[in-house]
Design a protein around this motif. Sequence first.
Motif, short mmCIF file in Angstrom:
data_model
loop_
_atom_site.label_atom_id
_atom_site.label_comp_id
_atom_site.label_asym_id
_atom_site.label_seq_id
_atom_site.Cartn_x
_atom_site.Cartn_y
_atom_site.Cartn_z
N ILE A 199 1.16 -1.38 -0.34
CA ILE A 199 -0.02 -0.13 -0.33
C ILE A 199 0.71 1.10 0.24
N ASP A 203 -2.34 6.31 1.70
CA ASP A 203 -3.43 5.86 1.53
C ASP A 203 -3.85 5.65 3.01
N CYS A 207 -7.37 5.67 4.40
CA CYS A 207 -8.74 4.97 4.58
C CYS A 207 -8.96 4.92 5.66
N GLY A 227 -3.35 -1.57 -1.03
CA GLY A 227 -3.24 -0.60 -2.45
C GLY A 227 -3.71 -2.18 -3.62
N LYS A 292 -11.35 0.13 -0.90
CA LYS A 292 -11.60 1.43 -2.27
C LYS A 292 -12.36 2.23 -1.92
N LEU A 298 -7.81 5.71 -4.14
CA LEU A 298 -6.33 4.38 -3.26
C LEU A 298 -5.50 4.56 -4.36
#
Length: 315
Positions: A199, A203, A207, A227, A292, A298
Amino acid sequence: MPPKVIAVMGATGAQGGGLVRAILNDTSGEFAARAVTRDAASPKAQELARMGAEVVAADVHDVESLKRAFAGAYGAFCVTFFWAHMSGDQEKQEAASLAEAAKAAGVRHVIWSTLEDTRRWIPLSDTRMPTLQEKYKVPHFDAKGEANRFFVDRGVPVTLLNTSFYWDNFIYFGAGPKPGPDGVLALTMPMGDKRLPGIAAEDIGKCALGVFKAGSEFIGKEIGIAGEHLTGKQLAGAMARALGREVRYQDVPPDVYRGFGFPGADEMGNMFQFKRDFEAAYVAGRDIGLAKRLNPDLQDFETWLRRNKDRIPIE
Ligand SMILES: NC(=O)c1ccc[n+]([C@@H]2O[C@H](COP(=O)([O-])OP(=O)(O)OC[C@H]3O[C@@H](n4cnc5c(N)ncnc54)[C@H](OP(=O)(O)O)[C@@H]3O)[C@@H](O)[C@H]2O)c1
């Protein structure tokens, strides 16, 4: 309605920084960011203040300072700092202090940034990998996973958030491709042909904002985010395309990786071996679709590379 305050540990770092920026960029104004740092006067802390965050000083080793930092907050993002000391026992102590402070402050939603206790899959008696620090297989995983119960047992309203390997490790953690004897770049990991959930570090915070925005939906739940789930070969292939030069995936046995000798090589070797040997369970615990949904922006690895390829140090 005044914005609900989220106290963010590690606010000047990767995970917490991503969350602070996500809160400040969120046009709904539902939340306000309280950036927790050891040094409110540091340039990074000042930059967060300039962007609109409240900046407060606290140290994870001083539980009273954490209680003050969490006072009046609706939410808290709790992360610990394993690589500052590399001690599983110390990381558990940090998590215990965070849980104690969140409980004392009556925080209504805590996100605990955690990882699996690998000893559920590979007990200490299993000789496939060495036991480290006398009681762990992968200390920075096991300590976090063991610490889940510090929040749960205290009755803290918590979301257990299992994170993934940051692609940013290719920039900052010495994990990027290195030239071999023939000059060809090699991405060396003991992952065989198994997938490594990864990831963009930024992000994780985005999240986390999604988790807070979902209200009570994820309180009392354990979730995991990534990700993309890519093999070493796929990671190397994407790097080659982005960098415009050959990058070879070089698989090595975990024992060889553990012997590389850099600080934490044994720990990282065990970590990769766990991810390799228990790929199905590890990957299943990291839901790209959920990530996502929590964070519509993302990034996949190609997108991350497009934005960051020039920052990967190439010798
Ligand atoms: N690298 C990966 O791939 C990966 C993947 C999953 C999970 N993790 C986990 O992520 C955790 C670290 O998070 P991160 O990468 O966001 O950290 P980071 O970027 O290294 O930043 C940590 C921040 O925490 C603050 N901090 C350090 N010691 C502190 C203390 N004693 N009290 C209060 N604040 C302190 C520092 O801020 P100030 O200097 O401003 O106080 C620092 O900016 C580790 O436990 C690691 O195991 C890493």
